[in-house]
Design a protein around this motif. Structure first.
Motif, PDB file in Angstrom:
ATOM      1  N   SER A 380      29.696 -13.447  16.027  1.00 23.56           N
ATOM      2  CA  SER A 380      30.087 -12.033  16.058  1.00 23.56           C
ATOM      3  C   SER A 380      28.876 -11.146  15.841  1.00 23.56           C
ATOM      4  CB  SER A 380      31.126 -11.723  14.968  1.00 23.56           C
ATOM      5  OG  SER A 380      32.411 -12.146  15.334  1.00 23.56           O
ATOM      6  N   ILE A 381      28.878 -10.013  16.526  1.00 21.44           N
ATOM      7  CA  ILE A 381      27.897  -8.966  16.270  1.00 21.44           C
ATOM      8  C   ILE A 381      28.651  -7.640  16.240  1.00 21.44           C
ATOM      9  CG2 ILE A 381      27.293  -8.676  18.707  1.00 21.44           C
ATOM     10  CD1 ILE A 381      24.404  -8.064  17.687  1.00 21.44           C
ATOM     11  N   MET A 382      28.345  -6.815  15.232  1.00 16.75           N
ATOM     12  CA  MET A 382      29.075  -5.564  15.027  1.00 16.75           C
ATOM     13  C   MET A 382      28.056  -4.450  14.803  1.00 16.75           C
ATOM     14  SD  MET A 382      31.944  -7.155  12.434  1.00 16.75           S
ATOM     15  CE  MET A 382      33.344  -6.260  13.076  1.00 16.75           C
ATOM     16  N   THR A 383      28.162  -3.369  15.576  1.00 16.31           N
ATOM     17  CA  THR A 383      27.234  -2.247  15.473  1.00 16.31           C
ATOM     18  C   THR A 383      27.985  -0.996  15.049  1.00 16.31           C
ATOM     19  OG1 THR A 383      27.514  -1.739  17.827  1.00 16.31           O
ATOM     20  CG2 THR A 383      25.710  -3.211  17.229  1.00 16.31           C
ATOM     21  N   ASN A 384      27.337  -0.183  14.218  1.00 20.49           N
ATOM     22  CA  ASN A 384      27.964   1.017  13.673  1.00 20.49           C
ATOM     23  C   ASN A 384      26.962   2.179  13.642  1.00 20.49           C
ATOM     24  OD1 ASN A 384      30.586  -0.264  12.271  1.00 20.49           O
ATOM     25  ND2 ASN A 384      28.834  -1.596  11.888  1.00 20.49           N
ATOM     26  N   TYR A 385      27.454   3.357  13.975  1.00 20.02           N
ATOM     27  CA  TYR A 385      26.679   4.588  13.776  1.00 20.02           C
ATOM     28  C   TYR A 385      27.553   5.539  12.956  1.00 20.02           C
ATOM     29  CZ  TYR A 385      23.697   8.617  14.430  1.00 20.02           C
ATOM     30  OH  TYR A 385      22.860   9.689  14.191  1.00 20.02           O
ATOM     31  N   SER A 386      27.143   5.814  11.710  1.00 17.89           N
ATOM     32  CA  SER A 386      27.951   6.614  10.785  1.00 17.89           C
ATOM     33  C   SER A 386      27.340   7.987  10.575  1.00 17.89           C
ATOM     34  CB  SER A 386      28.081   5.895   9.440  1.00 17.89           C
ATOM     35  OG  SER A 386      28.731   4.645   9.592  1.00 17.89           O
ATOM     36  N   PHE A 387      28.182   9.007  10.499  1.00 24.94           N
ATOM     37  CA  PHE A 387      27.708  10.374  10.287  1.00 24.94           C
ATOM     38  C   PHE A 387      28.792  11.179   9.568  1.00 24.94           C
ATOM     39  CE2 PHE A 387      29.670   9.961  14.406  1.00 24.94           C
ATOM     40  CZ  PHE A 387      30.479  11.076  14.550  1.00 24.94           C
ATOM     41  N   THR A 388      28.395  12.279   8.971  1.00 23.42           N
ATOM     42  CA  THR A 388      29.307  13.141   8.221  1.00 23.42           C
ATOM     43  C   THR A 388      29.903  14.208   9.133  1.00 23.42           C
ATOM     44  OG1 THR A 388      28.059  12.798   6.181  1.00 23.42           O
ATOM     45  CG2 THR A 388      29.519  14.700   6.254  1.00 23.42           C
ATOM     46  N   LEU A 389      31.221  14.334   9.102  1.00 23.98           N
ATOM     47  CA  LEU A 389      31.888  15.394   9.848  1.00 23.98           C
ATOM     48  C   LEU A 389      31.975  16.674   9.026  1.00 23.98           C
ATOM     49  CD1 LEU A 389      34.853  13.481  11.545  1.00 23.98           C
ATOM     50  CD2 LEU A 389      32.780  14.344  12.637  1.00 23.98           C
ATOM     51  N   ALA A 390      32.292  16.529   7.724  1.00 23.76           N
ATOM     52  CA  ALA A 390      32.437  17.716   6.881  1.00 23.76           C
ATOM     53  C   ALA A 390      32.318  17.314   5.416  1.00 23.76           C
ATOM     54  CB  ALA A 390      33.774  18.395   7.121  1.00 23.76           C
ATOM     55  N   ASN A 391      31.517  18.059   4.653  1.00 22.93           N
ATOM     56  CA  ASN A 391      31.499  17.938   3.197  1.00 22.93           C
ATOM     57  C   ASN A 391      32.552  18.913   2.668  1.00 22.93           C
ATOM     58  OD1 ASN A 391      29.285  16.026   2.645  1.00 22.93           O
ATOM     59  ND2 ASN A 391      28.032  17.570   3.680  1.00 22.93           N
ATOM     60  N   SER A 392      33.797  18.490   2.727  1.00 20.96           N
ATOM     61  CA  SER A 392      34.914  19.406   2.525  1.00 20.96           C
ATOM     62  C   SER A 392      34.989  19.963   1.103  1.00 20.96           C
ATOM     63  CB  SER A 392      36.231  18.698   2.865  1.00 20.96           C
ATOM     64  OG  SER A 392      36.322  17.486   2.154  1.00 20.96           O
ATOM     65  N   ASP A 393      34.743  19.113   0.088  1.00 21.93           N
ATOM     66  CA  ASP A 393      34.799  19.552  -1.315  1.00 21.93           C
ATOM     67  C   ASP A 393      36.071  20.367  -1.560  1.00 21.93           C
ATOM     68  OD1 ASP A 393      33.960  19.814  -3.923  1.00 21.93           O
ATOM     69  OD2 ASP A 393      32.762  21.602  -3.537  1.00 21.93           O
ATOM     70  N   LEU A 394      37.224  19.771  -1.206  1.00 20.11           N
ATOM     71  CA  LEU A 394      38.494  20.488  -1.211  1.00 20.11           C
ATOM     72  C   LEU A 394      39.425  19.913  -2.276  1.00 20.11           C
ATOM     73  CD1 LEU A 394      40.350  22.596   0.100  1.00 20.11           C
ATOM     74  CD2 LEU A 394      41.044  20.833   1.734  1.00 20.11           C
ATOM     75  N   ASN A 395      39.805  20.734  -3.236  1.00 23.08           N
ATOM     76  CA  ASN A 395      40.741  20.338  -4.279  1.00 23.08           C
ATOM     77  C   ASN A 395      42.155  20.605  -3.764  1.00 23.08           C
ATOM     78  OD1 ASN A 395      41.530  19.326  -6.717  1.00 23.08           O
ATOM     79  ND2 ASN A 395      41.061  21.166  -7.885  1.00 23.08           N
ATOM     80  N   ILE A 396      42.753  19.606  -3.092  1.00 24.48           N
ATOM     81  CA  ILE A 396      44.032  19.808  -2.422  1.00 24.48           C
ATOM     82  C   ILE A 396      45.142  20.078  -3.429  1.00 24.48           C
ATOM     83  CG2 ILE A 396      45.732  18.745  -0.890  1.00 24.48           C
ATOM     84  CD1 ILE A 396      43.457  17.139   0.342  1.00 24.48           C
ATOM     85  N   ILE A 397      45.279  19.211  -4.427  1.00 31.83           N
ATOM     86  CA  ILE A 397      46.228  19.406  -5.529  1.00 31.83           C
ATOM     87  C   ILE A 397      45.425  19.295  -6.818  1.00 31.83           C
ATOM     88  CG2 ILE A 397      48.334  18.617  -6.664  1.00 31.83           C
ATOM     89  CD1 ILE A 397      49.190  17.357  -4.043  1.00 31.83           C
ATOM     90  N   PRO A 398      45.275  20.364  -7.586  1.00 34.79           N
ATOM     91  CA  PRO A 398      44.410  20.338  -8.776  1.00 34.79           C
ATOM     92  C   PRO A 398      44.717  19.155  -9.681  1.00 34.79           C
ATOM     93  CG  PRO A 398      45.185  22.565  -8.348  1.00 34.79           C
ATOM     94  CD  PRO A 398      45.909  21.678  -7.391  1.00 34.79           C
ATOM     95  N   SER A 399      43.643  18.455 -10.079  1.00 36.19           N
ATOM     96  CA  SER A 399      43.697  17.293 -10.979  1.00 36.19           C
ATOM     97  C   SER A 399      44.498  16.131 -10.418  1.00 36.19           C
ATOM     98  CB  SER A 399      44.274  17.697 -12.349  1.00 36.19           C
ATOM     99  OG  SER A 399      43.488  18.700 -12.946  1.00 36.19           O
ATOM    100  N   THR A 400      44.853  16.182  -9.122  1.00 32.86           N
ATOM    101  CA  THR A 400      45.655  15.101  -8.539  1.00 32.86           C
ATOM    102  C   THR A 400      45.018  14.540  -7.269  1.00 32.86           C
ATOM    103  OG1 THR A 400      47.669  16.140  -9.398  1.00 32.86           O
ATOM    104  CG2 THR A 400      47.949  14.442  -7.721  1.00 32.86           C
ATOM    105  N   VAL A 401      44.716  15.399  -6.297  1.00 27.99           N
ATOM    106  CA  VAL A 401      44.142  14.957  -5.030  1.00 27.99           C
ATOM    107  C   VAL A 401      42.922  15.823  -4.707  1.00 27.99           C
ATOM    108  CG1 VAL A 401      44.526  14.550  -2.580  1.00 27.99           C
ATOM    109  CG2 VAL A 401      46.408  14.239  -4.201  1.00 27.99           C
ATOM    110  N   TYR A 402      41.766  15.160  -4.538  1.00 25.02           N
ATOM    111  CA  TYR A 402      40.524  15.861  -4.215  1.00 25.02           C
ATOM    112  C   TYR A 402      39.888  15.184  -3.013  1.00 25.02           C
ATOM    113  CZ  TYR A 402      35.531  16.973  -4.513  1.00 25.02           C
ATOM    114  OH  TYR A 402      34.240  17.341  -4.209  1.00 25.02           O
TER     115      TYR A 402
END
Length: 465
Positions: A380-402
């Protein structure tokens, strides 16, 4: 050390700052006056370099290393304009940070290694998925214990995966000696989907048969690590030997798709065997900022030999023997925090009987999660190119989901097995999320794969350290 000074960081004035002590006079000086914190000092040619904390994270600062510019001890202990003192004004019972009014007597007690071996301190969601297998989603809910010397580590809890496995497990690591010793035990149901490489390829799509069986595993591992780290690279050489005793029984078989769908039956069965594995590995990985999705440069290679020993050996049954080699290559991407990762692996049987030996070589992504231990030879050979779409820094539900950030990975995989070739390409979108203020990120992944049999969509998850 620099000249006659020892240079260090401390928070004696309520904020992390850089200090210097004159070893000839024992006089202490405050070198920096950072608003939010200064750490990791280093002096080179009369220039002080340090990490200064800002709203954008740590930034490298430089200033002239000269004693006449520093604050003496009688001055910096009286500072009250730092951020911590401002915040403490809103707290009840303002503490005395000067260190001059200590009225607590601290007594020492003998430390007994054996009596203080177990120290349960936290629980968490732990990823048990091997980093070489992007097909399998495994995890565990664990209680963790580490003694005060960090020499004895214990974890026990519940393991699970996405193809029917669920089991109790315990793991004990002792690092107080050289080499390192690890004991693992698990007991429960193990699930897998077998592969039939000698049949028509499209059987992969026509029929899914889920096997679940009782399994107990007790393994002993001995690891001899060598650390050659220096400069910008972490380098390690490691030799290990492990023995895994396994007992299995009572196969529960269910056809979940295709021919005879929902048919289920049970086969009484029991077997006992040992798996002996010898492994040598070397890695050379460049230290990278936390924003990088993978190391900027790096290489690793693993060589392994595995032997399966049935418990009942007759004159016509020999031990199964398998070898494997795998490696990783990391390169920088086109933009600052992007990265390229190439994985390659090869395995083959030397001798084979009815006992199949698992191996750490993954199958191309996008296909079903089939057990490949029956394959005589696989590449097997596996190739990957990884990059950032967004540094969202979003507190969706305070103290629960970030939601910390959203990343993407473009991939192309190729697998050759039993005279057949399989390839896939596609994209993975990862949502790096934290739940309930747990510091370990929980990765939610959406994968779109294009294979020789068509397009497939998957939802995966992982706990990443």
């Amino acid at each position: 050390f620099y000249g006659k000074y020892i240079v260090f960081s401390s928070e004696q004035n309520g904020t992390d700052d850089v200090y210097a002590m004159d070893l000839s006079t024992s006089q202490l000086f405050q070198v920096t006056s950072s608003r939010f914190g200064a750490r990791y000092p280093s002096v080179y040619k009369n220039d002080l370099l340090f990490s200064n904390y800002t709203a954008d994270g740590y930034e490298i600062y430089k200033q002239f290393f000269k004693q006449s510019r520093w604050l003496t001890e009688d001055k910096f202990l009286k500072q009250t304009d730092s951020l911590v003192f401002t915040l403490l004004k809103d707290e009840k019972g303002l503490p005395d940070l000067s260190g001059k009014n200590i009225d607590t007597t601290i007594t020492s007690k003998p430390y007994r290694k054996l009596l203080h071996m177990f120290n349960p301190h936290s629980w968490g969601l732990i990823s048990t998925t091997p980093n070489y297998d992007p097909q399998r989603n495994e995890g565990a809910i664990s209680l963790i214990s580490t003694d005060k010397l960090s020499t004895t580590q214990l974890a026990f809890g519940y393991k699970y995966d996405n193809i029917g496995s669920n089991k109790a497990y315990a793991s004990l690591q002792y690092l107080g000696l050289y080499p390192i010793f690890i004991l693992d035990y698990e007991n429960g149901l193990h699930g897998y989907v077998p592969s039939r490489w000698d049949t028509v390829e499209k059987w992969l799509l026509k029929c899914d048969t889920l096997f679940r069986y009782k399994r107990q595993v007790f393994s002993q591992n001995m690891i001899i690590p060598f650390d050659f780290s220096g400069g910008a690279y972490s380098r390690s050489l490691q030799f290990s030997i492990s023995n895994q005793y396994t007992s299995v029984g009572d196969y529960n078989i269910k056809i979940v798709r295709g021919y005879n769908k929902n048919t289920a039956f049970k086969i009484p069965y029991s077997a006992y065997y040992d798996i002996l594995t010898y492994q040598a590995s070397f890695s050379n990985i460049m230290y990278s900022p936390i924003k990088n999705l993978m190391p900027r440069f790096g290489q690793s290679i693993v060589l392994g030999y595995t032997e399966g020993i049935p418990s009942l050996i007759s004159s016509n049954i020999t031990n199964s023997k398998r070898t494997f080699i795998k490696g990783d290559l990391y390169l920088p991407g086109f933009y600052k925090h992007d990265g390229i990762h190439v994985f390659g692996g090869y395995t083959t049987y030397i001798t084979k009987n009815s006992l199949n030996i698992s191996h750490p070589i993954p199958f191309a992504r996008g296909y079903k999660k089939y057990e490949t231990s029956t394959a005589d030879e696989m590449f097997s050979i596996m190739t990957n190119y990884s990059f950032t779409l967004a540094n969202s820094d979003l507190n969706i539900i305070p103290s629960t989901v970030y939601l910390k950030r959203i990343t993407a990975n473009l991939f192309f995989d190729y697998t050759s097995i039993a005279a057949h070739t399989y390839y896939s390409g596609g994209v993975e979108v990862n949502f790096e999320t934290h739940f309930l203020n747990i510091p370990t990120p929980f990765i939610l992944q959406l994968r779109k794969s294009y294979t020789k049999f068509g397009e497939f969509f998957e939802f995966n998850y992982n706990v990443s350290f």
